[in-house]
Design a protein around this motif. Structure first.
Motif, PDB file in Angstrom:
ATOM      1  N   GLU A  37       0.828  -1.206   0.000  1.00 49.11           N
ATOM      2  CA  GLU A  37       0.000   0.000   0.000  1.00 49.11           C
ATOM      3  C   GLU A  37       0.860   1.253   0.000  1.00 49.11           C
ATOM      4  OE1 GLU A  37       0.671  -0.661   4.399  1.00 49.11           O
ATOM      5  OE2 GLU A  37       1.067  -1.599   2.479  1.00 49.11           O
ATOM      6  N   GLY A  38       2.142   1.078  -0.280  1.00 54.21           N
ATOM      7  CA  GLY A  38       3.088   2.177  -0.156  1.00 54.21           C
ATOM      8  C   GLY A  38       3.018   3.190  -1.280  1.00 54.21           C
ATOM      9  N   ASN A  39       3.921   4.167  -1.178  1.00 54.16           N
ATOM     10  CA  ASN A  39       3.909   5.294  -2.101  1.00 54.16           C
ATOM     11  C   ASN A  39       4.097   4.876  -3.555  1.00 54.16           C
ATOM     12  OD1 ASN A  39       3.703   7.256   0.002  1.00 54.16           O
ATOM     13  ND2 ASN A  39       5.881   7.013   0.415  1.00 54.16           N
ATOM     14  N   PHE A  40       5.010   3.921  -3.803  1.00 56.08           N
ATOM     15  CA  PHE A  40       5.328   3.609  -5.192  1.00 56.08           C
ATOM     16  C   PHE A  40       4.127   3.035  -5.941  1.00 56.08           C
ATOM     17  CE2 PHE A  40       6.558   0.889  -8.670  1.00 56.08           C
ATOM     18  CZ  PHE A  40       7.279   1.790  -9.440  1.00 56.08           C
ATOM     19  N   ASP A  46      -1.619   1.925  -9.311  1.00 54.96           N
ATOM     20  CA  ASP A  46      -2.969   2.414  -9.001  1.00 54.96           C
ATOM     21  C   ASP A  46      -3.309   3.649  -9.824  1.00 54.96           C
ATOM     22  OD1 ASP A  46      -3.077   0.362  -7.136  1.00 54.96           O
ATOM     23  OD2 ASP A  46      -2.314   1.625  -5.529  1.00 54.96           O
ATOM     24  N   TRP A  47      -2.304   4.479 -10.073  1.00 58.03           N
ATOM     25  CA  TRP A  47      -2.503   5.626 -10.969  1.00 58.03           C
ATOM     26  C   TRP A  47      -2.817   5.155 -12.387  1.00 58.03           C
ATOM     27  CZ3 TRP A  47       1.216   6.781 -14.900  1.00 58.03           C
ATOM     28  CH2 TRP A  47       0.942   7.942 -15.634  1.00 58.03           C
ATOM     29  N   MET A  48      -2.130   4.125 -12.859  1.00 64.15           N
ATOM     30  CA  MET A  48      -2.397   3.605 -14.193  1.00 64.15           C
ATOM     31  C   MET A  48      -3.815   3.040 -14.300  1.00 64.15           C
ATOM     32  SD  MET A  48       1.090   1.725 -15.445  1.00 64.15           S
ATOM     33  CE  MET A  48       2.643   2.609 -15.628  1.00 64.15           C
ATOM     34  N   VAL A  49      -4.243   2.310 -13.272  1.00 62.29           N
ATOM     35  CA  VAL A  49      -5.602   1.766 -13.274  1.00 62.29           C
ATOM     36  C   VAL A  49      -6.617   2.909 -13.300  1.00 62.29           C
ATOM     37  CG1 VAL A  49      -7.283   0.413 -11.958  1.00 62.29           C
ATOM     38  CG2 VAL A  49      -4.910  -0.362 -12.115  1.00 62.29           C
ATOM     39  N   GLU A  94      10.088  22.980 -19.484  1.00 65.84           N
ATOM     40  CA  GLU A  94       9.213  23.709 -18.569  1.00 65.84           C
ATOM     41  C   GLU A  94       8.892  22.855 -17.343  1.00 65.84           C
ATOM     42  OE1 GLU A  94       8.068  26.838 -18.931  1.00 65.84           O
ATOM     43  OE2 GLU A  94       9.165  27.086 -20.821  1.00 65.84           O
ATOM     44  N   ALA A  95       8.822  23.515 -16.188  1.00 68.19           N
ATOM     45  CA  ALA A  95       8.417  22.825 -14.963  1.00 68.19           C
ATOM     46  C   ALA A  95       6.907  22.642 -14.979  1.00 68.19           C
ATOM     47  CB  ALA A  95       8.842  23.618 -13.736  1.00 68.19           C
ATOM     48  N   VAL A  96       6.467  21.395 -14.745  1.00 64.91           N
ATOM     49  CA  VAL A  96       5.045  21.057 -14.834  1.00 64.91           C
ATOM     50  C   VAL A  96       4.611  20.355 -13.558  1.00 64.91           C
ATOM     51  CG1 VAL A  96       3.324  19.692 -16.087  1.00 64.91           C
ATOM     52  CG2 VAL A  96       5.140  20.849 -17.347  1.00 64.91           C
ATOM     53  N   SER A  97       3.402  20.675 -13.083  1.00 72.07           N
ATOM     54  CA  SER A  97       2.823  20.012 -11.917  1.00 72.07           C
ATOM     55  C   SER A  97       1.385  19.628 -12.233  1.00 72.07           C
ATOM     56  CB  SER A  97       2.868  20.933 -10.690  1.00 72.07           C
ATOM     57  OG  SER A  97       2.289  20.302  -9.569  1.00 72.07           O
ATOM     58  N   ARG A  98       1.046  18.369 -11.986  1.00 71.13           N
ATOM     59  CA  ARG A  98      -0.309  17.869 -12.229  1.00 71.13           C
ATOM     60  C   ARG A  98      -0.861  17.260 -10.956  1.00 71.13           C
ATOM     61  NH1 ARG A  98       1.664  14.776 -17.719  1.00 71.13           N
ATOM     62  NH2 ARG A  98       2.035  16.648 -18.980  1.00 71.13           N
ATOM     63  N   GLU A  99      -2.035  17.735 -10.523  1.00 69.86           N
ATOM     64  CA  GLU A  99      -2.655  17.254  -9.290  1.00 69.86           C
ATOM     65  C   GLU A  99      -3.961  16.540  -9.621  1.00 69.86           C
ATOM     66  OE1 GLU A  99      -2.144  20.753  -9.649  1.00 69.86           O
ATOM     67  OE2 GLU A  99      -0.083  20.597  -8.949  1.00 69.86           O
ATOM     68  N   GLN A 100      -4.156  15.364  -9.018  1.00 66.70           N
ATOM     69  CA  GLN A 100      -5.391  14.629  -9.248  1.00 66.70           C
ATOM     70  C   GLN A 100      -5.718  13.748  -8.043  1.00 66.70           C
ATOM     71  OE1 GLN A 100      -2.778  11.945 -12.276  1.00 66.70           O
ATOM     72  NE2 GLN A 100      -4.954  11.759 -12.568  1.00 66.70           N
ATOM     73  N   ILE A 101      -6.998  13.442  -7.902  1.00 66.33           N
ATOM     74  CA  ILE A 101      -7.447  12.504  -6.870  1.00 66.33           C
ATOM     75  C   ILE A 101      -7.605  11.135  -7.523  1.00 66.33           C
ATOM     76  CG2 ILE A 101      -9.325  11.884  -5.301  1.00 66.33           C
ATOM     77  CD1 ILE A 101      -9.794  14.851  -4.836  1.00 66.33           C
ATOM     78  N   ILE A 102      -6.898  10.150  -6.983  1.00 67.99           N
ATOM     79  CA  ILE A 102      -6.909   8.802  -7.539  1.00 67.99           C
ATOM     80  C   ILE A 102      -8.059   8.013  -6.910  1.00 67.99           C
ATOM     81  CG2 ILE A 102      -5.568   6.702  -7.903  1.00 67.99           C
ATOM     82  CD1 ILE A 102      -4.495   9.225  -9.343  1.00 67.99           C
ATOM     83  N   ARG A 103      -8.861   7.362  -7.770  1.00 70.16           N
ATOM     84  CA  ARG A 103     -10.094   6.709  -7.310  1.00 70.16           C
ATOM     85  C   ARG A 103     -10.144   5.225  -7.682  1.00 70.16           C
ATOM     86  NH1 ARG A 103     -14.520  11.499  -8.472  1.00 70.16           N
ATOM     87  NH2 ARG A 103     -15.795  10.147  -7.174  1.00 70.16           N
TER      88      ARG A 103
END
Length: 508
Positions: A37-40, A46-49, A94-103
């Motif tokens: 259940e760790g960060n990686f 889980d992000w890919m799913v 360019e520096a890029v930041s993307r924020e999302q809620i993983i469900r």
């Protein structure tokens, strides 16, 4: 302040502009059981799913089990499996930041207190996939494991019991075999995991029919994963919480770059549509070139440059690549010594190397040199030594910078073993070096006989080189290597790494 959970998503909470909260997935069935259940894994699989689900391509969720006690399962369930993922890095300069809620996570199970609930997952015909990340030490044989343990201590033991329960529940149905995708960073991870489970099955006296079912109807894939995941942003959490407007105990961060190489595809690629979702997943018949490329360039650049940079007084990879001296050193190590030593297409290697340097320059990630220095002797053997030896074999010359890196490594391992660590004084810092205890003791013994004269330093290097258990061979057999590393180590001891590196390379 409110905590991230399903009620927050379904209420009238005003999320900040730019945060992708995604589409609801709570009705989707569980299709994957995940060990870890760790960060990686949360920033990778889980992000890919989640990405596939958002595009309507996979339509399944992940049930997560903790392979160790005292994990993050309570926090995961308190947030209904939800968490914020922030992916940051450089894209086209360019520096890029993307924020999302993983469900994509349905729930978490603590198998140490919910063993039967864990086994019920084996009875679910819709759960077809296993993913895992239990660290490099996770895929190991444990002779003390028993099938009646609840649970067995090792990850292979836990998975063996899970698969045997599934086999029994479905009466050996060939259609109920599973697809296993381990993400542990060891060579041929799927083959090794399968081998341990077969060994346990034999030792535990399970029927031959189960072994046949395991062999013929379950697929263990060898995989290679690549993404830097710093994880929970503890240094920024107050600021990020204020920006988001809610609390998230499981907030995760990672770099933009990601790569998953999976060896084999037949019958699975269509059911796991990573590529269709725009993800950087490579299905291949042979992952060896990709593993060689990653280990020798990405990991090799780290392992060869970091001892030098650490002795120089730097703290992070970002500082290293931006430094006038160490940045040049790192680039020359990669392009002048590592790439020429690798027997793969040069354009493939060069393109990857450029992406690696861009990742090293990521302003959002503080990758500390000290963390990379952990277990450096074993890392040097697998990541750097093959480049050093093959460069010498191909050119008849010694790679001067890789030799200097080895000398710097020996200079770092100069201290006193206390318990399981070596206490070292490097510059004005007290450092605990962690490695195999026998290796630390060997280093201490070698240094205890060194009076820092050139002859004594050369003797130290030859003694360390003779440790075949550390290097897999006697490195004294490589013509001129001990003399070159010895001369570099002597220069470091006499003049310091700054003057030594300047005299050796910068004036050429």
């Amino acid at each position: 302040m409110l905590q991230l959970n399903r009620s927050l998503l379904e209420g009238n909470f005003h999320f900040p502009e730019g945060l992708d909260i995604g589409k609801d997935s709570k009705q989707l069935p569980e299709k994957i059981i995940q060990f870890g259940e760790g960060n990686f894994l949360r920033a990778f699989v889980d992000w890919m799913v989640h990405e596939m689900n958002q595009k309507g391509l996979f339509n399944g969720r992940v049930v997560v089990v903790s392979p160790l006690p005292a994990g993050l399962i309570p926090q995961l369930n308190a947030q209904d499996g939800l968490y914020t993922l922030i992916l940051r890095g450089m894209s086209q300069g360019e520096a890029v930041s993307r924020e999302q809620i993983i469900r994509s996570i349905s729930r978490g199970i603590d198998m140490y207190t919910e063993w039967q609930e864990f086994l019920k997952c084996a009875e679910n015909p819709e759960i077809e996939y296993v993913v895992s990340n239990t660290t490099e030490a996770g895929i190991v044989y444990n002779p003390s494991d028993r099938p009646e343990d609840t649970p067995p201590a090792s990850f292979p033991g836990k998975l063996a019991v899970y698969l045997y329960h599934r086999y029994q529940h479905f009466a050996g149905d060939p259609q109920k075999g599973m697809t296993i995708l381990p993400c542990e960073l060891i060579d041929r991870n799927g083959d090794q995991l399968k081998g341990i489970i077969l060994r346990l099955a034999a030792e535990w006296g399970w029927p031959e029919a189960f072994k046949t079912w395991l062999e013929e109807h379950n697929r263990f894939f060898n995989t290679l994963v690549d993404r830097v995941v710093p994880g929970y942003p503890k240094d920024e959490i107050a600021e990020l919480t204020n920006q988001l407007g809610y609390k998230d105990q499981l907030m995760d961060t990672g770099e933009l770059f990601h790569l998953w190489v999976i060896e084999g595809a037949e019958g699975v690629q269509e059911k796991l549509p990573f590529v269709e979702a725009g993800l950087n997943v490579i299905w291949t018949g042979d992952m060896t070139p990709y593993r060689t490329r990653k280990v020798r360039i990405l990991n090799g650049a780290h392992t060869s440059s970091v001892p030098v940079a650490f002795l120089y007084g730097l703290e992070t990879v970002g500082e290293m690549v931006e430094h006038d001296v160490l940045g040049r050193y790192t680039r020359e190590v990669i392009f002048e010594e590592i790439i020429p030593s690798v027997d793969l297409d040069e354009s493939m290697l060069t393109e990857y190397a450029q992406s690696v340097l861009e990742r090293f320059e990521n302003p959002y990630i503080k990758h500390y040199l000290l963390s990379i220095l952990l277990n450096s002797t074993s890392k040097f053997k697998t990541r750097v030594l093959p480049s050093l030896l093959n460069y010498t074999k191909k050119t008849g010359l010694l790679p001067y910078k890789l030799c200097f890196s080895m000398a710097a490594l020996f200079a770092v391992y100069r201290g006193t073993v206390e318990g399981t660590v070596m206490k070292c004084r490097i510059g004005d810092k007290d450092v605990d070096m962690k490695d195999d205890l026998a290796t630390l003791q060997m280093m201490q013994a070698a240094w205890s006989e060194c009076d820092q004269s050139l002859e004594s330093v050369l003797h130290l290097v030859r003694r360390i080189f003779a440790e075949t258990k550390v290097w897999g061979q006697d490195l004294n057999e490589i013509t001129g290597l001990a003399e070159k590393v010895g001369a570099d180590l002597y220069a470091i001891l006499q003049d310091g790494v700054k003057k030594a590196i300047e005299r050796s390379f910068l004036n050429k």
